[in-house]
Design a protein around this motif. Structure first.
Motif, PDB file in Angstrom:
ATOM      1  N   GLU A   1      -3.807   6.751   4.877  1.00  0.00           N
ATOM      2  CA  GLU A   1      -4.646   6.702   6.072  1.00  0.00           C
ATOM      3  C   GLU A   1      -5.112   5.278   6.379  1.00  0.00           C
ATOM      4  OE1 GLU A   1      -6.327  11.267   5.434  1.00  0.00           O
ATOM      5  OE2 GLU A   1      -7.751   9.587   5.375  1.00  0.00           O
ATOM      6  N   GLY A   2      -4.748   4.355   5.508  1.00  0.00           N
ATOM      7  CA  GLY A   2      -5.084   2.957   5.775  1.00  0.00           C
ATOM      8  C   GLY A   2      -6.522   2.601   5.461  1.00  0.00           C
ATOM      9  N   ARG A   3      -7.231   3.497   4.770  1.00  0.00           N
ATOM     10  CA  ARG A   3      -8.617   3.174   4.425  1.00  0.00           C
ATOM     11  C   ARG A   3      -8.681   2.274   3.194  1.00  0.00           C
ATOM     12  NH1 ARG A   3     -10.980   7.506   2.617  1.00  0.00           N
ATOM     13  NH2 ARG A   3      -9.260   8.969   2.707  1.00  0.00           N
ATOM     14  N   TRP A   4      -7.816   2.553   2.230  1.00  0.00           N
ATOM     15  CA  TRP A   4      -7.753   1.727   1.024  1.00  0.00           C
ATOM     16  C   TRP A   4      -6.368   1.107   0.954  1.00  0.00           C
ATOM     17  CZ3 TRP A   4      -9.774   5.928  -2.948  1.00  0.00           C
ATOM     18  CH2 TRP A   4     -11.057   6.353  -2.536  1.00  0.00           C
ATOM     19  N   PHE A   5      -6.311  -0.101   0.414  1.00  0.00           N
ATOM     20  CA  PHE A   5      -5.008  -0.760   0.235  1.00  0.00           C
ATOM     21  C   PHE A   5      -4.642  -0.746  -1.250  1.00  0.00           C
ATOM     22  CE2 PHE A   5      -4.725  -3.610   4.288  1.00  0.00           C
ATOM     23  CZ  PHE A   5      -4.710  -2.472   5.070  1.00  0.00           C
ATOM     24  N   GLY A   6      -3.371  -1.042  -1.535  1.00  0.00           N
ATOM     25  CA  GLY A   6      -2.909  -0.964  -2.924  1.00  0.00           C
ATOM     26  C   GLY A   6      -2.278  -2.234  -3.442  1.00  0.00           C
ATOM     27  N   THR A   7      -2.220  -2.345  -4.758  1.00  0.00           N
ATOM     28  CA  THR A   7      -1.514  -3.456  -5.414  1.00  0.00           C
ATOM     29  C   THR A   7      -0.710  -2.899  -6.592  1.00  0.00           C
ATOM     30  OG1 THR A   7      -3.048  -3.961  -7.229  1.00  0.00           O
ATOM     31  CG2 THR A   7      -3.587  -4.888  -5.056  1.00  0.00           C
ATOM     32  N   MET A   8       0.157  -3.747  -7.112  1.00  0.00           N
ATOM     33  CA  MET A   8       0.874  -3.469  -8.357  1.00  0.00           C
ATOM     34  C   MET A   8       0.524  -4.583  -9.334  1.00  0.00           C
ATOM     35  SD  MET A   8       3.025  -0.843  -7.849  1.00  0.00           S
ATOM     36  CE  MET A   8       3.728   0.058  -6.468  1.00  0.00           C
ATOM     37  N   CYS A   9      -0.046  -4.232 -10.479  1.00  0.00           N
ATOM     38  CA  CYS A   9      -0.467  -5.248 -11.457  1.00  0.00           C
ATOM     39  C   CYS A   9       0.397  -5.151 -12.707  1.00  0.00           C
ATOM     40  CB  CYS A   9      -1.939  -5.070 -11.802  1.00  0.00           C
ATOM     41  SG  CYS A   9      -3.049  -5.135 -10.376  1.00  0.00           S
TER      42      CYS A   9
ATOM     43  N   THR B   1       0.828  -1.210   0.000  1.00  0.00           N
ATOM     44  CA  THR B   1       0.000   0.000   0.000  1.00  0.00           C
ATOM     45  C   THR B   1       0.860   1.257   0.000  1.00  0.00           C
ATOM     46  OG1 THR B   1      -1.770  -1.204   1.097  1.00  0.00           O
ATOM     47  CG2 THR B   1      -1.816   1.201   1.290  1.00  0.00           C
ATOM     48  N   VAL B   2       1.905   1.254   0.817  1.00  0.00           N
ATOM     49  CA  VAL B   2       2.799   2.414   0.863  1.00  0.00           C
ATOM     50  C   VAL B   2       3.537   2.569  -0.463  1.00  0.00           C
ATOM     51  CG1 VAL B   2       4.851   3.364   1.976  1.00  0.00           C
ATOM     52  CG2 VAL B   2       3.039   2.359   3.363  1.00  0.00           C
ATOM     53  N   GLY B   3       3.979   1.468  -1.031  1.00  0.00           N
ATOM     54  CA  GLY B   3       4.676   1.545  -2.312  1.00  0.00           C
ATOM     55  C   GLY B   3       3.787   2.138  -3.386  1.00  0.00           C
ATOM     56  N   ASN B   4       2.541   1.704  -3.382  1.00  0.00           N
ATOM     57  CA  ASN B   4       1.546   2.200  -4.322  1.00  0.00           C
ATOM     58  C   ASN B   4       1.337   3.710  -4.130  1.00  0.00           C
ATOM     59  OD1 ASN B   4      -1.242   2.874  -5.106  1.00  0.00           O
ATOM     60  ND2 ASN B   4      -1.424   0.708  -5.635  1.00  0.00           N
ATOM     61  N   ALA B   5       1.170   4.113  -2.885  1.00  0.00           N
ATOM     62  CA  ALA B   5       0.946   5.538  -2.594  1.00  0.00           C
ATOM     63  C   ALA B   5       2.156   6.369  -3.017  1.00  0.00           C
ATOM     64  CB  ALA B   5       0.654   5.720  -1.103  1.00  0.00           C
ATOM     65  N   ASN B   6       3.346   5.853  -2.739  1.00  0.00           N
ATOM     66  CA  ASN B   6       4.550   6.597  -3.123  1.00  0.00           C
ATOM     67  C   ASN B   6       4.620   6.821  -4.628  1.00  0.00           C
ATOM     68  OD1 ASN B   6       5.674   7.095  -0.623  1.00  0.00           O
ATOM     69  ND2 ASN B   6       6.769   5.135  -0.561  1.00  0.00           N
ATOM     70  N   LEU B   7       4.185   5.839  -5.377  1.00  0.00           N
ATOM     71  CA  LEU B   7       4.202   5.992  -6.825  1.00  0.00           C
ATOM     72  C   LEU B   7       3.226   7.090  -7.248  1.00  0.00           C
ATOM     73  CD1 LEU B   7       4.515   3.103  -9.342  1.00  0.00           C
ATOM     74  CD2 LEU B   7       3.223   5.142  -9.860  1.00  0.00           C
ATOM     75  N   LEU B   8       2.057   7.086  -6.633  1.00  0.00           N
ATOM     76  CA  LEU B   8       1.081   8.129  -6.960  1.00  0.00           C
ATOM     77  C   LEU B   8       1.580   9.512  -6.539  1.00  0.00           C
ATOM     78  CD1 LEU B   8      -2.251   6.295  -6.051  1.00  0.00           C
ATOM     79  CD2 LEU B   8      -1.329   6.815  -8.337  1.00  0.00           C
ATOM     80  N   LEU B   9       2.244   9.563  -5.404  1.00  0.00           N
ATOM     81  CA  LEU B   9       2.761  10.854  -4.955  1.00  0.00           C
ATOM     82  C   LEU B   9       3.837  11.373  -5.904  1.00  0.00           C
ATOM     83  CD1 LEU B   9       2.920  10.189  -1.108  1.00  0.00           C
ATOM     84  CD2 LEU B   9       1.325  11.698  -2.320  1.00  0.00           C
ATOM     85  N   ALA B  10       4.552  10.468  -6.541  1.00  0.00           N
ATOM     86  CA  ALA B  10       5.614  10.887  -7.462  1.00  0.00           C
ATOM     87  C   ALA B  10       5.067  11.239  -8.838  1.00  0.00           C
ATOM     88  CB  ALA B  10       6.662   9.784  -7.586  1.00  0.00           C
TER      89      ALA B  10
END
Lengths: 608, 608
Positions: free
Chosen positions: B151-159, B126-135
């Motif tokens: 905020e931990g409400r949604w989780f992330g994946t890499m596809c 999730t953090v990795g995903n968010a970092n990519l979006l922030l960049a």
């Protein structure tokens, strides 16, 4: 390459096993009869073992409090094995056997080990048990117990370890006390009552056979009830699950042997592995508690009897490891031929518009396949070589038996440990070739890897093998074993040195052999065995790679003469790989041994 | 040694991370605040992760056709992680973050990875995903998606992967077609409809969070409907599981993303791993089939966006591998201190009458523990070093960012691959220390070994890392990366050369560095890249061991000044072990690279 073709090449072209027919015991031997055995094993293993190997992993043995439940396919598979005639294949004709050489027996069994090592363990343990009785039992013990085992009616186990005594057999605490006035005269052998706990007993409980013959190491207490210290106090006992009449009929009376629990393992799940309580009073055979056991051999000679079989048992473990490796190699080779992904790198770059290619075209995939081939086919060759030494030891004259026996003693630690380590590595490479798919349980390679991890642990851990090799084998008979092995290697070096294509490898092997001999001397030059042996495992690795390089060079010499291109070029490529990518590793392992590096010995426990 | 103490030594004494406080971003940084973070992580990991690690292995994710069921402890653990504040720890204060350096974030996260890598994977992804979006995301994408993730409400994946395209991303076949007239103006980003299948998607389906943010690589077809060839045609899309309003509110409308199946793995079982179908029509968001996705970054720049995060993702994989190794090391150290068996070998032989000793007193057990320490503590040190490079890259001036960025590029393939290989080996040694017990599921070490086997496969296989290192990294910027790394190593060599106790190691490292530089030249001297790269995996191994030797020497330099004896002597012993037993291995790996050995490249597929 097809496993059958490989075996035929190794048996007939490389080892020339038909020459054993010169010996009275093997007079009837020929290629056709061995080939028939191999083909029979291949067929049964493919039909009754391979298709169920995943099932016996998933449906682990369950203990319902009364019985251990196994999937029905296990009973079916072991039944098919029994019907194949392999149980007694290497035995005397008088015992219903075929007098097949051990080398051919091992070759036949390799199909079952490759198809399902966990199911194959039941008959393998049974034959090992019977062989021990045939070597050390009384005529009656052979006739009652060994015969029932070789006919597949009763199965066998080996009960050595205890919860507090794994590698340290001198700490075995199971007691055996003479049983009653008439005990000494029991027709089945001197009778005792045993009390103690045995751990890690494979095939210790199941319903696959009408009886289970436990061979148990225990100590006979002295008049004060004290157990003798050390391994010299160990004696060996037959402890059947159900009592048996003097005529060899199984009764319905349970002996005082109780299943305390099943071990839940990483792999090898199709083989029950048990903690057994002997003589805890769960059953009261003949009216009183204590497991009834019949002594095999003299009191205090238990370990000697066991040791007699140890070389063969360890070669058996090595074979299992090699064949798990081979199963993974075959699976990953097949996958690499089918799976399309990526494009080969070429000097002009990649053409992304081109079709994807089978991954076997990528150099790194080839490397991983060639490494597996070098590890697994090399290990198998070594094991067949060792099995032939057993045949020569058993059938040769006194001089040959002694000489070949020493060679076998030298090679056994390698035959057990090297496949356990490197064919496990092969299994990891097989996973890697599969990529993510290899990490799933939809493909067989992850199970091979889990199953194979056992082999560095049981039947003498890796560390124990190292101590055996450097601490005992290289010094035994004043170093005669090592000298004999050197002579064998030098013969190969001489032959290969005369063949242009293998001259470089011959020179490399010669240098590596000289290095090993010199390292062995340095290792023992300090006068402090604890320093020498602190690096025994590294010595084992260096020694093992040297032995395998020799085996590969010798195999390659035979391959040169092969008309079949796949066989010839495949073996030569694997040999080349081994010399170029593997043999140079011995330097890093042997350096610390040579300088008696004490880094590990000296590190303080509190600093770890 | 206690993991917390080790981290404190590495962060404060070795890396001196407080010095980052010189930089505006980290102005509030001090030892106390970092220590508080570490202690908090240690406490939560011990309470909410470690006790349930076996449970999430045994109770694998189940798909009931509607939902994926996970054991309740997983939701509890990830909730505790979210409450720890670690999700946003390294983010800007404006985003609710603590502006913690990455190096401290990684140190804190290491407790969770050690306690339960499978549960930790959810927040890590999730953090990795968010970092990519922030960049790379728009302000709106950051505000809606990245914020909900942090905020931990949604989780992330890499596809990324697809069934026909694992390592070969140029073969991605998922299509993204512009969606409707107003698609270009969607406030969440240019809107597309995606259709395709994505394989190996970790955390691809679960009920742990109210939404899942898939980041999906796909290709936009041209006017004729053809997909562009190669990786340059890849674009990146946000595809949420549930549709989201422009204000960032999750709706109850399912996007057209369907779980096609769960993968059943060897290890890492607590993390769901999925095959996802995008746009197959299972759901009809906004009335028609096709998964709705919002483009991130420019069309055709998908892989560039991904690559931006790749170094960090790969350092993350390395950290997981190192901590699995560390968990096994701690478990086997503990076992070796408790378990009594055998007696130490002494010059006068063994006293079989004496009590059995804790097995940690045996030299071969010490060797296996010291090797684990060298592998795992060395790997962790490297990973912290890399994380600090990321901090310096992000917070430094342009010159520093460029220089440090090159160093990070050089080290990333090692940071990912070396722990994956050698901390897996450490896990195997941990099993071996346990003997038979290590092979059972009653002890944690077999699970570590299974879990860790994934790390050589995902996030770029071992082979891919080798190609990246030898094919790209050593030649990039005209070899400047390699030169920068040499300069760093030479600085350590100089310092250590002046300290009597480490002079020998300094000389060995210097020689090994010169050898590597020379081998690198020879490898590229032939003008045929396919020959050079045929041995890229071996180069990776040699390079990796060199890097770790350097790290160990540098760590040992700091250790010399430690008052704490356990810390000082432990680090020095591990360094000594690494130089005496490990570094010499590079010779055998680098030889074939230097001579551009073509044994593997040339072997004919039919001969395997």
């Amino acid at each position: 390459m097809n496993h059958l073709s490989n075996l035929q090449f190794l048996l007939f072209d490389w080892l020339q096993v038909e020459k054993l027919a010169d010996r009275a015991r093997f007079a009837d031997l020929d290629r056709a009869s061995i080939t028939a055995v191999l083909e029979n094993c291949e067929r049964i293993a493919a039909r009754e073992f391979a298709p169920h190997n995943r099932q016996v992993d998933v449906e682990e043995p369950q203990f319902d409090g009364e019985r251990v439940q196994l999937p029905a396919v296990t009973a079916q598979a072991v039944r098919a094995y029994i019907e194949s005639g392999m149980l007694a294949a290497s035995q005397d004709a008088a015992l219903g056997g075929l007098q097949l050489p051990r080398v051919a027996e091992l070759a036949g069994n390799s199909f079952f080990a490759m198809a399902s090592i966990a199911m194959f363990a039941y008959p393998m343990l049974t034959v090992g048990n019977a062989n021990l009785l045939l070597a050390h039992g009384t005529a009656k013990q052979k006739d009652v117990f060994a015969r029932a085992e070789l006919e597949g009616r009763w199965f066998g186990t080996m009960c050595l370890s205890e919860p507090q005594a794994g590698s340290s057999l001198s700490d075995v605490a199971t007691r055996a006390q003479p049983d009653g006035e008439d005990g000494e005269q029991d027709p089945l052998g001197p009778r005792y009552r045993l009390r103690g706990n045995k751990m890690w007993i494979s095939a210790g409980e199941h319903e696959l056979s009408e009886n289970i013959v436990h061979l148990v190491l225990a100590k006979v207490p002295d008049a004060q009830g004290r157990l003798p210290a050390g391994v010299k106090g160990l004696s060996l006992f037959i402890v059947p699950k159900y009592l048996v009449t003097a005529e060899g009929v199984r009764t319905s009376e349970r002996n005082d042997v109780a299943l305390a629990g099943l071990n839940h393992k990483l792999g090898y799940r199709g083989t029950t592995n048990t903690l057994l309580n002997f003589g805890e009073g769960r059953y009261r055979p003949r009216g009183s508690e204590g497991a009834i056991g019949y002594r095999v051999g003299a009191e205090g000679e238990g370990l000697k009897c066991m040791f007699h079989m140890m070389n063969e048992a360890r070669v058996g473990v090595g074979m299992g490891a090699a064949m798990l490796g081979m199963a993974g190699y075959q699976a990953s080779l097949d996958y690499a031929q089918q799976r399309r992904q990526g494009r080969p790198l070429q000097s002009g770059g990649k053409d992304v518009g081109a079709q994807q290619v089978p991954i076997i075209q990528h150099a790194d995939i080839k490397r991983m396949l060639l490494a597996q081939k070098a590890y697994c086919e090399g290990a198998l060759a070594l094991l067949l070589y060792c099995a032939q030494l057993i045949d020569r030891q058993h059938s040769g004259n006194a001089e040959e038996a002694q000489r070949v026996g020493l060679l076998l003693e030298m090679l056994t630690p390698v035959a057990k440990s090297w496949p356990s380590q490197w064919c496990l590595e092969a299994n990891s490479l097989a996973i890697q070739v599969h990529g993510g798919y290899g990490y799933t349980r939809d493909f067989p390679v992850e199970q091979h890897w889990r199953d194979n991890r056992l082999n560095m642990i049981h039947e003498g851990t890796h560390g124990i093998q190292g101590l055996d090799l450097l601490g005992r084998k290289v010094t035994m008979a004043k170093g005669q074993g090592l000298r004999l092995l050197s002579v064998e290697m030098e013969a190969t070096i001489r032959k290969a040195g005369g063949r242009g294509q293998l001259r470089e490898e011959a020179a490399d092997l010669s240098a590596a052999l000289q290095q090993l001999l010199s390292v062995t001397q340095s290792a023992w030059a300090g006068g402090r065995p604890e320093e020498t042996l602190a690096n025994a495992t590294l010595y084992l690795q260096g020694f093992g790679h040297l032995v395998l390089a020799w085996i590969w060079l010798d195999v390659a010499l035979s391959a040169l003469a092969q008309a079949d291109e796949t066989m010839r070029e495949g073996k030569l490529a694997a040999c080349r790989y081994f010399f170029r990518y593997e043999l140079p590793k011995i330097e890093a392992w042997l350096q610390p041994v040579a300088r008696r590096d004490d880094t590990c010995l000296q590190v303080h426990e509190a600093h770890l």
